[in-house]
Motif scaffolding. Structure first.
Motif, PDB file in Angstrom:
ATOM      1  N   VAL A  88       0.861  -1.178   0.000  1.00  0.00           N
ATOM      2  CA  VAL A  88       0.000   0.000   0.000  1.00  0.00           C
ATOM      3  C   VAL A  88       0.899   1.231   0.000  1.00  0.00           C
ATOM      4  CG1 VAL A  88      -1.777   1.276   1.226  1.00  0.00           C
ATOM      5  CG2 VAL A  88      -1.796  -1.236   1.258  1.00  0.00           C
ATOM      6  N   SER A  89       0.778   2.057  -0.994  1.00  0.00           N
ATOM      7  CA  SER A  89       1.624   3.249  -1.093  1.00  0.00           C
ATOM      8  C   SER A  89       1.267   4.250   0.010  1.00  0.00           C
ATOM      9  CB  SER A  89       1.448   3.917  -2.451  1.00  0.00           C
ATOM     10  OG  SER A  89       1.849   3.060  -3.495  1.00  0.00           O
ATOM     11  N   PRO A  90       2.264   4.935   0.556  1.00  0.00           N
ATOM     12  CA  PRO A  90       1.974   5.980   1.549  1.00  0.00           C
ATOM     13  C   PRO A  90       1.108   7.072   0.940  1.00  0.00           C
ATOM     14  CG  PRO A  90       4.331   5.456   1.492  1.00  0.00           C
ATOM     15  CD  PRO A  90       3.711   4.785   0.301  1.00  0.00           C
ATOM     16  N   ALA A  91       0.332   7.709   1.779  1.00  0.00           N
ATOM     17  CA  ALA A  91      -0.496   8.819   1.322  1.00  0.00           C
ATOM     18  C   ALA A  91       0.394   9.951   0.816  1.00  0.00           C
ATOM     19  CB  ALA A  91      -1.374   9.312   2.467  1.00  0.00           C
ATOM     20  N   VAL A  92      -0.109  10.681  -0.121  1.00  0.00           N
ATOM     21  CA  VAL A  92       0.632  11.833  -0.636  1.00  0.00           C
ATOM     22  C   VAL A  92       0.901  12.809   0.509  1.00  0.00           C
ATOM     23  CG1 VAL A  92       0.558  13.809  -2.210  1.00  0.00           C
ATOM     24  CG2 VAL A  92      -0.364  11.582  -2.928  1.00  0.00           C
ATOM     25  N   GLY A  93       2.171  13.190   0.662  1.00  0.00           N
ATOM     26  CA  GLY A  93       2.530  14.127   1.723  1.00  0.00           C
ATOM     27  C   GLY A  93       2.647  13.506   3.100  1.00  0.00           C
ATOM     28  N   ALA A  94       2.679  12.175   3.178  1.00  0.00           N
ATOM     29  CA  ALA A  94       2.821  11.508   4.473  1.00  0.00           C
ATOM     30  C   ALA A  94       4.128  11.931   5.133  1.00  0.00           C
ATOM     31  CB  ALA A  94       2.782   9.999   4.286  1.00  0.00           C
ATOM     32  N   PRO A  95       4.163  11.991   6.464  1.00  0.00           N
ATOM     33  CA  PRO A  95       5.361  12.498   7.150  1.00  0.00           C
ATOM     34  C   PRO A  95       6.577  11.611   6.934  1.00  0.00           C
ATOM     35  CG  PRO A  95       3.801  11.533   8.714  1.00  0.00           C
ATOM     36  CD  PRO A  95       3.102  11.618   7.403  1.00  0.00           C
ATOM     37  N   ARG A  96       7.742  12.244   6.819  1.00  0.00           N
ATOM     38  CA  ARG A  96       8.995  11.541   6.605  1.00  0.00           C
ATOM     39  C   ARG A  96      10.094  12.244   7.399  1.00  0.00           C
ATOM     40  NH1 ARG A  96       7.676   8.375   2.077  1.00  0.00           N
ATOM     41  NH2 ARG A  96       9.775   7.546   1.860  1.00  0.00           N
ATOM     42  N   THR A  97      11.120  11.497   7.742  1.00  0.00           N
ATOM     43  CA  THR A  97      12.272  12.074   8.417  1.00  0.00           C
ATOM     44  C   THR A  97      13.217  12.682   7.381  1.00  0.00           C
ATOM     45  OG1 THR A  97      13.739  10.139   8.304  1.00  0.00           O
ATOM     46  CG2 THR A  97      12.078  10.165  10.061  1.00  0.00           C
ATOM     47  N   THR A  98      14.299  13.315   7.843  1.00  0.00           N
ATOM     48  CA  THR A  98      15.248  13.882   6.890  1.00  0.00           C
ATOM     49  C   THR A  98      16.100  12.807   6.218  1.00  0.00           C
ATOM     50  OG1 THR A  98      16.879  14.320   8.633  1.00  0.00           O
ATOM     51  CG2 THR A  98      15.361  16.095   8.080  1.00  0.00           C
ATOM     52  N   MET A  99      15.961  11.544   6.609  1.00  0.00           N
ATOM     53  CA  MET A  99      16.524  10.435   5.846  1.00  0.00           C
ATOM     54  C   MET A  99      15.580  10.028   4.715  1.00  0.00           C
ATOM     55  SD  MET A  99      19.541   9.366   6.935  1.00  0.00           S
ATOM     56  CE  MET A  99      19.703   7.625   6.522  1.00  0.00           C
TER      57      MET A  99
ATOM     58  N   THR B 279       6.345   5.703  10.738  1.00  0.00           N
ATOM     59  CA  THR B 279       5.347   4.636  10.884  1.00  0.00           C
ATOM     60  C   THR B 279       5.473   4.013  12.275  1.00  0.00           C
ATOM     61  OG1 THR B 279       6.949   3.120   9.878  1.00  0.00           O
ATOM     62  CG2 THR B 279       5.278   4.072   8.421  1.00  0.00           C
ATOM     63  N   PRO B 280       4.956   4.682  13.304  1.00  0.00           N
ATOM     64  CA  PRO B 280       5.126   4.165  14.663  1.00  0.00           C
ATOM     65  C   PRO B 280       4.603   2.745  14.861  1.00  0.00           C
ATOM     66  CG  PRO B 280       3.506   5.945  14.581  1.00  0.00           C
ATOM     67  CD  PRO B 280       4.213   5.945  13.280  1.00  0.00           C
ATOM     68  N   GLU B 281       3.601   2.345  14.065  1.00  0.00           N
ATOM     69  CA  GLU B 281       3.046   0.999  14.214  1.00  0.00           C
ATOM     70  C   GLU B 281       4.088  -0.095  14.012  1.00  0.00           C
ATOM     71  OE1 GLU B 281      -0.127   3.636  12.180  1.00  0.00           O
ATOM     72  OE2 GLU B 281       2.030   3.291  12.062  1.00  0.00           O
TER      73      GLU B 281
ATOM     74  N   HIS C 189      19.568  27.117  18.489  1.00  0.00           N
ATOM     75  CA  HIS C 189      18.753  28.313  18.273  1.00  0.00           C
ATOM     76  C   HIS C 189      19.383  29.532  18.954  1.00  0.00           C
ATOM     77  CE1 HIS C 189      14.834  26.263  16.840  1.00  0.00           C
ATOM     78  NE2 HIS C 189      15.820  25.385  16.768  1.00  0.00           N
ATOM     79  N   HIS C 190      18.783  30.685  18.730  1.00  0.00           N
ATOM     80  CA  HIS C 190      19.331  31.924  19.285  1.00  0.00           C
ATOM     81  C   HIS C 190      19.345  31.917  20.813  1.00  0.00           C
ATOM     82  CE1 HIS C 190      19.804  33.958  15.462  1.00  0.00           C
ATOM     83  NE2 HIS C 190      18.558  33.670  15.119  1.00  0.00           N
ATOM     84  N   ASP C 191      18.486  31.101  21.411  1.00  0.00           N
ATOM     85  CA  ASP C 191      18.480  31.023  22.877  1.00  0.00           C
ATOM     86  C   ASP C 191      19.504  30.027  23.410  1.00  0.00           C
ATOM     87  OD1 ASP C 191      17.328  28.635  22.144  1.00  0.00           O
ATOM     88  OD2 ASP C 191      15.434  28.947  23.205  1.00  0.00           O
ATOM     89  N   GLY C 192      20.326  29.466  22.525  1.00  0.00           N
ATOM     90  CA  GLY C 192      21.355  28.528  22.956  1.00  0.00           C
ATOM     91  C   GLY C 192      20.874  27.106  23.122  1.00  0.00           C
ATOM     92  N   GLN C 193      19.601  26.859  22.809  1.00  0.00           N
ATOM     93  CA  GLN C 193      19.019  25.533  22.962  1.00  0.00           C
ATOM     94  C   GLN C 193      18.769  24.901  21.584  1.00  0.00           C
ATOM     95  OE1 GLN C 193      18.693  24.299  26.188  1.00  0.00           O
ATOM     96  NE2 GLN C 193      19.750  26.236  26.603  1.00  0.00           N
ATOM     97  N   VAL C 194      18.539  23.598  21.596  1.00  0.00           N
ATOM     98  CA  VAL C 194      18.207  22.876  20.370  1.00  0.00           C
ATOM     99  C   VAL C 194      16.789  22.335  20.518  1.00  0.00           C
ATOM    100  CG1 VAL C 194      18.823  21.016  18.795  1.00  0.00           C
ATOM    101  CG2 VAL C 194      20.628  22.273  19.993  1.00  0.00           C
ATOM    102  N   HIS C 195      15.871  22.913  19.762  1.00  0.00           N
ATOM    103  CA  HIS C 195      14.461  22.562  19.865  1.00  0.00           C
ATOM    104  C   HIS C 195      14.123  21.571  18.744  1.00  0.00           C
ATOM    105  CE1 HIS C 195      14.220  25.737  22.787  1.00  0.00           C
ATOM    106  NE2 HIS C 195      14.624  26.636  21.895  1.00  0.00           N
ATOM    107  N   ASP C 196      13.742  20.377  19.140  1.00  0.00           N
ATOM    108  CA  ASP C 196      13.448  19.317  18.157  1.00  0.00           C
ATOM    109  C   ASP C 196      12.123  18.635  18.482  1.00  0.00           C
ATOM    110  OD1 ASP C 196      14.543  18.199  20.484  1.00  0.00           O
ATOM    111  OD2 ASP C 196      15.558  16.578  19.418  1.00  0.00           O
ATOM    112  N   PRO C 197      11.015  19.391  18.402  1.00  0.00           N
ATOM    113  CA  PRO C 197       9.709  18.804  18.742  1.00  0.00           C
ATOM    114  C   PRO C 197       9.331  17.640  17.847  1.00  0.00           C
ATOM    115  CG  PRO C 197       9.433  20.910  17.617  1.00  0.00           C
ATOM    116  CD  PRO C 197      10.891  20.793  17.943  1.00  0.00           C
ATOM    117  N   GLN C 198       9.824  17.630  16.596  1.00  0.00           N
ATOM    118  CA  GLN C 198       9.499  16.503  15.710  1.00  0.00           C
ATOM    119  C   GLN C 198      10.031  15.194  16.281  1.00  0.00           C
ATOM    120  OE1 GLN C 198      11.058  19.310  14.795  1.00  0.00           O
ATOM    121  NE2 GLN C 198      10.112  20.188  12.966  1.00  0.00           N
TER     122      GLN C 198
END
Length: 462
Positions: free
Chosen positions: A326-337, A342-344, A375-384
């Protein structure tokens, strides 16, 4: 699908569940030519133009060889209960066999002591792809003697560290170091072998695994716990219908193509003492000699099945009992790799693998490459990354709640590092590394993972 629809009713992560992170020697240590270390195939591969993005190499990497004490302090700050490290074979045995390099061995001796002093259990992987170049020149994995070379190397490490180390993994991802390194040519040593030669190299790696386990069982001073770290190639059912679930099970546990991207060709010999029947049929014209004695050597008792899972693919049942992708939906989330999210996969992978092999499951690698910066505050924000990990850990928790025995979870990776043929373009770490200054910065995901560990996974229910 019984996944991620609502918070888990009860916390499935019991007090004996181990929370850790992982890294590999060539990817973080640097010091590639320091203290009489021998060359590895990756040292040579990186010297070839066009093989690694940006012309990058592991000569310095994260300089962990010189910064290990500080790095362990950061691991302790995060609250890691275990750290899955790998040992550089040519750092300890520069020629792969023979004379031991005491300075190299002492590095790991000090690292183990440092981890234990911070109440972090070392899980030692003996081989994570940095094969000694001198042994490659003698045939490498194509030489049957490689199994004995690996056993001799195992003995050196076990005799030195097993008075403190209890958790052992002989090899990391043979699907990759054989498939990418010996068939596709994308990883060191960069070979594009025939199918027959590739299968022979894999066969010898299975022999090496079995002989390594024998050495650990025979010589370990503390009772050893030994397992795998195999690529988990997971099919996800399109729906929760019995037909789709069975289709996904078949897809996960079958050998479908003349390459290394399957589970059973690499697990059955070491866990069942046989090659899978469908693989024998598919590869019938290219098989190495397979003796009963070889299978007996490969098939040594193991204590857990370690799975490295980053993604899965979806299948649906066909009316004739087969399956289709089954092909992924168009625009399905992907990592920078460019890998699908696919958490399942962390539900169905452990489920199908446990059903076949009846061993407790450890997730020996899971994580994501993200676009991270300070970031400018000296932190690395990676919510993804936090969202990614919450989803995958939630799915693994569902698998555990359904009855799958689990030993632990190792996040990949403790820090940004050399990502093989991608060089330094991809960041998997929960600690940001500025490669120019070697400055470390805990990302938001590291602070979040600290809460996960401290609560024994309880925060995943919120």
């Amino acid at each position: 699908m019984p996944l991620l629809e609502s918070p888990m009713d009860t916390n499935p992560f019991k007090p004996d569940f181990t929370w850790g992170a992982a890294a590999a020697s060539y990817q973080i240590e640097g010091a590639a030519h320091a203290d009489d270390k021998g060359l590895s195939v990756w040292d040579i591969f990186c010297q070839q133009p066009g093989k690694v993005a940006g012309g990058d190499n592991g000569v310095v990497a994260c300089d962990h060889y010189h910064r290990s004490i500080d790095d362990v302090q950061l691991m302790s700050e995060i609250g890691l209960q275990a750290y899955r490290l790998s040992i550089s074979w040519p750092r300890v045995l520069p020629a792969g066999v023979g004379t031991v390099n005491q300075e190299g061995l002492d590095f790991y001796d000090r690292l183990v002591d440092c981890l234990l002093s911070h109440n972090i259990q070392p899980w030692v992987t003996l081989f994570h792809w940095d094969y000694p170049y001198d042994l490659y020149c003698r045939g490498g994995w194509l030489n049957r003697d490689s199994a004995d070379w690996f056993a001799d190397y195992t003995q050196v490490i076990v005799d030195k560290l097993s008075d403190r180390v209890q958790h052992w993994i002989p090899q990391n991802e043979p699907q990759c170091f054989i498939g990418l390194g010996h068939q596709q040519g994308e990883h060191a040593p960069g070979l594009k072998l025939s199918l027959r030669e590739m299968l022979l190299a894999a066969h010898h790696s299975f022999l090496a695994h079995g002989k390594s386990v024998q050495v650990i069982r025979d010589r370990a001073q503390l009772p050893p716990t030994i397992g795998t770290a195999l690529v988990g190639i997971v099919a996800i059912p399109a729906t929760d219908s019995p037909a789709d679930i069975e289709a996904a099970r078949k897809a996960t546990l079958s050998v479908k193509a003349k390459n290394c991207w399957n589970n059973t060709w690499f697990a059955d010999p070491i866990l069942r003492g046989e090659y899978p029947a469908d693989g024998l049929q598919l590869f019938r014209e290219h098989l190495p000699e397979i003796s009963a004695e070889d299978l007996k050597t490969m098939h040594q008792p193991l204590d857990f099945y370690g799975l490295n899972i980053y993604q899965g693919y979806t299948v649906t049942a066909k009316p004739n009992g087969g399956y289709t992708f089954v092909s992924p939906a168009v625009g399905a989330p992907r990592t920078t790799m460019d890998w699908p999210i696919t958490p399942e996969a962390l539900y169905w992978g452990p489920k199908f693998i446990h059903e076949r092999y009846q061993l407790p499951i450890a997730i020996t690698e899971n994580g994501m490459a993200n676009s991270d910066w300070v970031h400018h505050d000296g932190q690395v924000h990676d919510p993804q990354r936090i969202d990614f990990l919450k989803g995958y850990l939630g799915a693994f928790g569902d698998a555990i709640a359904s009855g799958i025995p689990a030993k632990g979870y190792f996040l990949w990776s403790i820090m940004d590092n050399f990502e093989w043929a991608y060089g330094y373009q991809k960041r998997f770490g929960i600690i940001h590394v500025d490669y120019g200054t070697q400055q470390r910065t805990l990302k938001d995901s590291a602070h979040w993972y600290k809460q996960v560990i401290a609560s024994q996974g309880e925060v995943l229910r919120r």
